[in-house]
Design a protein around this motif. Structure first.
Motif, mmCIF file in Angstrom:
data_model
loop_
_atom_site.group_PDB
_atom_site.id
_atom_site.type_symbol
_atom_site.label_atom_id
_atom_site.label_comp_id
_atom_site.label_asym_id
_atom_site.label_seq_id
_atom_site.Cartn_x
_atom_site.Cartn_y
_atom_site.Cartn_z
ATOM 1 N N ASP A 56 0.821 -1.223 0.000
ATOM 2 C CA ASP A 56 0.000 0.000 0.000
ATOM 3 C C ASP A 56 0.854 1.273 0.000
ATOM 4 O O ASP A 56 0.581 2.216 0.717
ATOM 5 N N HIS A 57 1.889 1.266 -0.823
ATOM 6 C CA HIS A 57 2.796 2.417 -0.906
ATOM 7 C C HIS A 57 2.193 3.560 -1.727
ATOM 8 O O HIS A 57 1.149 3.394 -2.367
ATOM 9 N N ASP A 58 2.907 4.694 -1.716
ATOM 10 C CA ASP A 58 2.398 5.909 -2.370
ATOM 11 C C ASP A 58 2.258 5.778 -3.889
ATOM 12 O O ASP A 58 1.272 6.225 -4.468
ATOM 13 N N ILE A 59 3.291 5.231 -4.525
ATOM 14 C CA ILE A 59 3.267 5.067 -5.988
ATOM 15 C C ILE A 59 3.707 3.643 -6.296
ATOM 16 O O ILE A 59 4.847 3.260 -6.021
ATOM 17 N N MET A 60 2.805 2.856 -6.861
ATOM 18 C CA MET A 60 3.122 1.455 -7.170
ATOM 19 C C MET A 60 2.894 1.217 -8.663
ATOM 20 O O MET A 60 1.833 1.543 -9.193
ATOM 21 N N LEU A 61 3.905 0.652 -9.318
ATOM 22 C CA LEU A 61 3.810 0.389 -10.757
ATOM 23 C C LEU A 61 3.595 -1.107 -11.027
ATOM 24 O O LEU A 61 4.243 -1.949 -10.400
ATOM 25 N N PHE A 62 2.716 -1.380 -11.969
ATOM 26 C CA PHE A 62 2.472 -2.752 -12.417
ATOM 27 C C PHE A 62 2.454 -2.773 -13.942
ATOM 28 O O PHE A 62 2.238 -1.739 -14.571
ATOM 29 N N THR A 63 2.680 -3.946 -14.510
ATOM 30 C CA THR A 63 2.666 -4.041 -15.974
ATOM 31 C C THR A 63 2.055 -5.363 -16.431
ATOM 32 O O THR A 63 2.337 -6.426 -15.863
ATOM 33 N N PHE A 64 1.209 -5.262 -17.443
ATOM 34 C CA PHE A 64 0.557 -6.427 -18.036
ATOM 35 C C PHE A 64 1.607 -7.431 -18.534
ATOM 36 O O PHE A 64 1.460 -8.635 -18.359
ATOM 37 N N SER A 65 2.685 -6.921 -19.121
ATOM 38 C CA SER A 65 3.660 -7.794 -19.791
ATOM 39 C C SER A 65 4.256 -8.837 -18.846
ATOM 40 O O SER A 65 4.565 -9.943 -19.274
ATOM 41 N N LYS A 66 4.418 -8.506 -17.571
ATOM 42 C CA LYS A 66 5.064 -9.447 -16.668
ATOM 43 C C LYS A 66 4.067 -10.334 -15.913
ATOM 44 O O LYS A 66 4.454 -11.171 -15.116
ATOM 45 N N ILE A 67 2.771 -10.130 -16.162
ATOM 46 C CA ILE A 67 1.787 -11.050 -15.574
ATOM 47 C C ILE A 67 1.604 -12.230 -16.523
ATOM 48 O O ILE A 67 1.874 -13.367 -16.175
ATOM 49 N N THR A 68 1.157 -11.926 -17.746
ATOM 50 C CA THR A 68 0.835 -12.991 -18.706
ATOM 51 C C THR A 68 1.823 -13.077 -19.864
ATOM 52 O O THR A 68 1.734 -13.996 -20.676
ATOM 53 N N GLY A 69 2.721 -12.103 -19.967
ATOM 54 C CA GLY A 69 3.651 -12.099 -21.086
ATOM 55 C C GLY A 69 3.204 -11.258 -22.273
ATOM 56 O O GLY A 69 3.873 -11.248 -23.305
ATOM 57 N N HIS A 70 2.085 -10.542 -22.136
ATOM 58 C CA HIS A 70 1.601 -9.712 -23.252
ATOM 59 C C HIS A 70 2.377 -8.397 -23.331
ATOM 60 O O HIS A 70 1.824 -7.312 -23.144
ATOM 61 N N ALA A 71 3.655 -8.502 -23.666
ATOM 62 C CA ALA A 71 4.527 -7.325 -23.730
ATOM 63 C C ALA A 71 4.144 -6.424 -24.902
ATOM 64 O O ALA A 71 4.290 -5.203 -24.830
ATOM 65 N N GLY A 72 3.642 -7.035 -25.978
ATOM 66 C CA GLY A 72 3.303 -6.270 -27.177
ATOM 67 C C GLY A 72 2.172 -5.275 -26.976
ATOM 68 O O GLY A 72 2.021 -4.348 -27.767
ATOM 69 N N SER A 73 1.388 -5.466 -25.927
ATOM 70 C CA SER A 73 0.254 -4.559 -25.694
ATOM 71 C C SER A 73 0.686 -3.224 -25.110
ATOM 72 O O SER A 73 -0.036 -2.237 -25.211
ATOM 73 N N ARG A 74 1.858 -3.184 -24.487
ATOM 74 C CA ARG A 74 2.392 -1.954 -23.885
ATOM 75 C C ARG A 74 1.379 -1.334 -22.911
ATOM 76 O O ARG A 74 1.034 -0.163 -23.030
ATOM 77 N N ILE A 75 0.931 -2.126 -21.953
ATOM 78 C CA ILE A 75 0.009 -1.598 -20.945
ATOM 79 C C ILE A 75 0.606 -1.769 -19.544
ATOM 80 O O ILE A 75 0.975 -2.866 -19.140
ATOM 81 N N GLY A 76 0.710 -0.650 -18.847
ATOM 82 C CA GLY A 76 1.091 -0.658 -17.444
ATOM 83 C C GLY A 76 0.122 0.222 -16.684
ATOM 84 O O GLY A 76 -0.668 0.947 -17.298
ATOM 85 N N TRP A 77 0.145 0.107 -15.350
ATOM 86 C CA TRP A 77 -0.686 1.021 -14.560
ATOM 87 C C TRP A 77 0.032 1.389 -13.275
ATOM 88 O O TRP A 77 0.879 0.648 -12.774
ATOM 89 N N ALA A 78 -0.314 2.568 -12.786
ATOM 90 C CA ALA A 78 0.224 3.040 -11.518
ATOM 91 C C ALA A 78 -0.931 3.211 -10.554
ATOM 92 O O ALA A 78 -2.000 3.689 -10.936
ATOM 93 N N LEU A 79 -0.711 2.786 -9.309
ATOM 94 C CA LEU A 79 -1.661 3.049 -8.222
ATOM 95 C C LEU A 79 -1.040 4.183 -7.406
ATOM 96 O O LEU A 79 0.051 4.022 -6.856
ATOM 97 N N VAL A 80 -1.734 5.308 -7.368
ATOM 98 C CA VAL A 80 -1.133 6.532 -6.834
ATOM 99 C C VAL A 80 -2.025 7.125 -5.745
ATOM 100 O O VAL A 80 -3.212 7.373 -5.969
ATOM 101 N N LYS A 81 -1.443 7.340 -4.560
ATOM 102 C CA LYS A 81 -2.222 7.875 -3.436
ATOM 103 C C LYS A 81 -2.516 9.358 -3.581
ATOM 104 O O LYS A 81 -3.631 9.811 -3.363
#
Lengths: 345, 345
Positions: free
Chosen positions: A166-191
């Motif tokens: 539950d940190h202030d800025i957390m980055l996640f990326t689709f590519s490292k969950i399922t391997g869909h790197a070509g989609s270029r989708i990430g998200w940030a959870l920002v307080k």
């Protein structure tokens, strides 16, 4: 997963720049926002309540957006940017290529002692060495201390989910969950709202938002993933399946390394995984391979036709390299064979 | 166009970062490259032979990639960046937001006289005023003079195609052909290999390539578009259909402006269009609306609930604004009504 992940997009769909004008991140598709929240809820790896979700063209764009945002809100510029070695080598390029006057890459966080505002990048599990990380520059009372947590690999196929982050800025990326790197989708959870706003501003000027096609496909696949979390079957539950595959690869690699007396690999402590409900090992996405000899391991491996990233690029030494554990089956087996042949020499 | 533009993407498609490792721009999907070449061939608006195609997250990312590339190849930094007023206001943000040490926004090209390397951004037809543009800083023998041609609006529904453009760096964007802004797909046609390489490097660090989903969908739709170029029917031929729609809107707007005595609009010369094979008028994507009175036109319009971009942001004056001609039918009609009501006051 067969047809469960197939998406169909009609010619007239998704034409606008805008996804939801009532959202601070107005280029985020509402169905992707829901899918992200639901998946984090099902996995229990990160808190999403009371946070802004910012979508990016991969977490690469978001990391730069976050550094940009924190720097524009800092009292003075340039802001120092650091990460504990060994670090993700791309951080160096990301913070230097535009020669910004807003921030400076200051290298290894372990030796950082500069005054003034700074940003520490914390990657956990760490890329390249798979260790669990916390901040190493400890200035807890310092208003000028900011942290970006890169949780690209904090998913149950790689590592035990020990807490709901539950940190202030957390980055996640689709590519490292399922391997869909070509989609270029990430998200940030920002307080913080101001930080989220500045990140959105960065992405607007940088690329006027993020591909809608990638967003709706990511939403679809994350939804399927979340559904599979309920299944007890190893072939249906994505993270179970992924964990077994990673385990298999790591056991094979450790076997080859054990047979040889030339290489080293980190050991990871077991920990209780809240997702699987039992104590589990870590199976990182990269192997941080070391050599016991006084050689340049990257050159040595390249001579044997093994691609890797040199430890020096990650702020480490010639005796270490980063090797992907996520290659295709044939490539991974060829890697094991070539490594096994090297020890013989 | 019904189902002709529908795309279906399976879960296992388009997973990799890589599209074609033999291509300098290795993240460009080969089918998109073909579609781009075929469409330019059918329309005759730009030369694609002996050029590198670089795909970007909209031409926004490509414009920054091109400025970055030219600056890194320049003898000295910072490089001056200019555009003739009135200019696309976003150029200002794009060249200033990261506070790069590599280039400086120097504003209006008409008054530019600084020594040293410079980049002139030439937008033709121009955004915001629809005029046909060439370079205005003329230092023809200067090795340090570089030009980026932004041809976002150089398509036959907006303007007569008078020549097949063959400049060093030409930018195009999917969003301004068919309106698919949400896909965030642009491309650059680049003569010089080193410039193309540096642009690709920029995009790698900025976002590790470009959404594959958007690329394959763009390819599909550009292919359909190209097919429609053969049709004589106004309802089937996309550019014919688009031109008629633009013509209709411009005629309605000119009628309202004529009825009033308060506003001005630019006049555009007719020119022979190679695509349609006859002399035609221009129907730009934006109306560059002026006022004959000494008022702040943007504030005036906002009071009457008309959204616009103020002329001052485009390097012009308070007496001009940019209004979109590409809004939805209802919005456009509401705009006309509100404008007509304003004249009455």
């Amino acid at each position: 997963m067969g047809d469960r992940c197939t998406v169909t997009i009609r010619g007239c769909d998704l034409m606008s720049y805008f996804s939801d004008m009532t959202n601070l991140c107005w280029f985020l598709e509402p169905e992707l926002e829901d899918a992200i929240k639901n998946l984090h809820g099902a996995v229990g790896n990160a808190a999403t309540e009371d946070r802004y979700i910012v979508v990016g063209t991969g977490s690469t764009q978001l990391c730069q957006a976050a550094i940009h945002a924190l720097s524009s809100l800092a009292g003075t510029n340039p802001v120092s940017v650091v990460a504990a070695a060994p670090f993700y080598s791309t951080y160096v390029e990301e913070t230097t290529y535009v020669r910004s006057g807003m921030y400076n890459w200051e290298g290894d966080a372990w030796s950082f002692d500069k005054k003034g505002p700074y940003i520490e990048l914390v990657t956990s599990p760490n890329n390249p060495d798979g260790t669990i990380r916390e901040t190493v520059v400890n200035r807890p009372d310092d208003d000028e201390a900011k942290v970006i947590h890169d949780f690209a690999y904090y998913w149950p196929h790689y590592t035990p989910i020990t807490r709901r982050q539950d940190h202030d800025i957390m980055l996640f990326t689709f590519s490292k969950i399922t391997g869909h790197a070509g989609s270029r989708i990430g998200w940030a959870l920002v307080k913080d709202k101001e930080v989220a706003k500045k990140m959105v501003e960065y992405i607007i000027v940088n690329s006027i938002g993020v591909s809608k096609e990638s967003q709706v496909r990511t939403a679809k696949i994350l939804n399927v993933l979340k559904e599979t979390c309920k299944s007890e079957s190893e072939s249906d539950n994505f993270f179970k399946y992924g964990r077994e595959m990673m385990k298999d690869r790591w056991e094979k690699l450790r076997e080859v390394v054990k047979e040889s007396d030339a290489f080293t690999l980190p050991k990871y402590p077991e920990a209780f995984c809240n997702y699987f409900g039992k104590s589990l090992e870590s199976y990182p996405a990269f192997a941080w391979l070391g050599t016991k000899e006084e050689t340049d391991l990257a050159s040595e491996l390249r001579r044997h036709k093994v691609l890797c990233r040199a430890g020096e690029r990650c702020g480490s030494d010639k005796k270490h390299v980063r090797v992907s554990m996520l290659s295709r089956e044939d490539d991974f087996n060829a890697f094991l064979e070539r490594l096994a042949n090297m020890k013989a020499h």
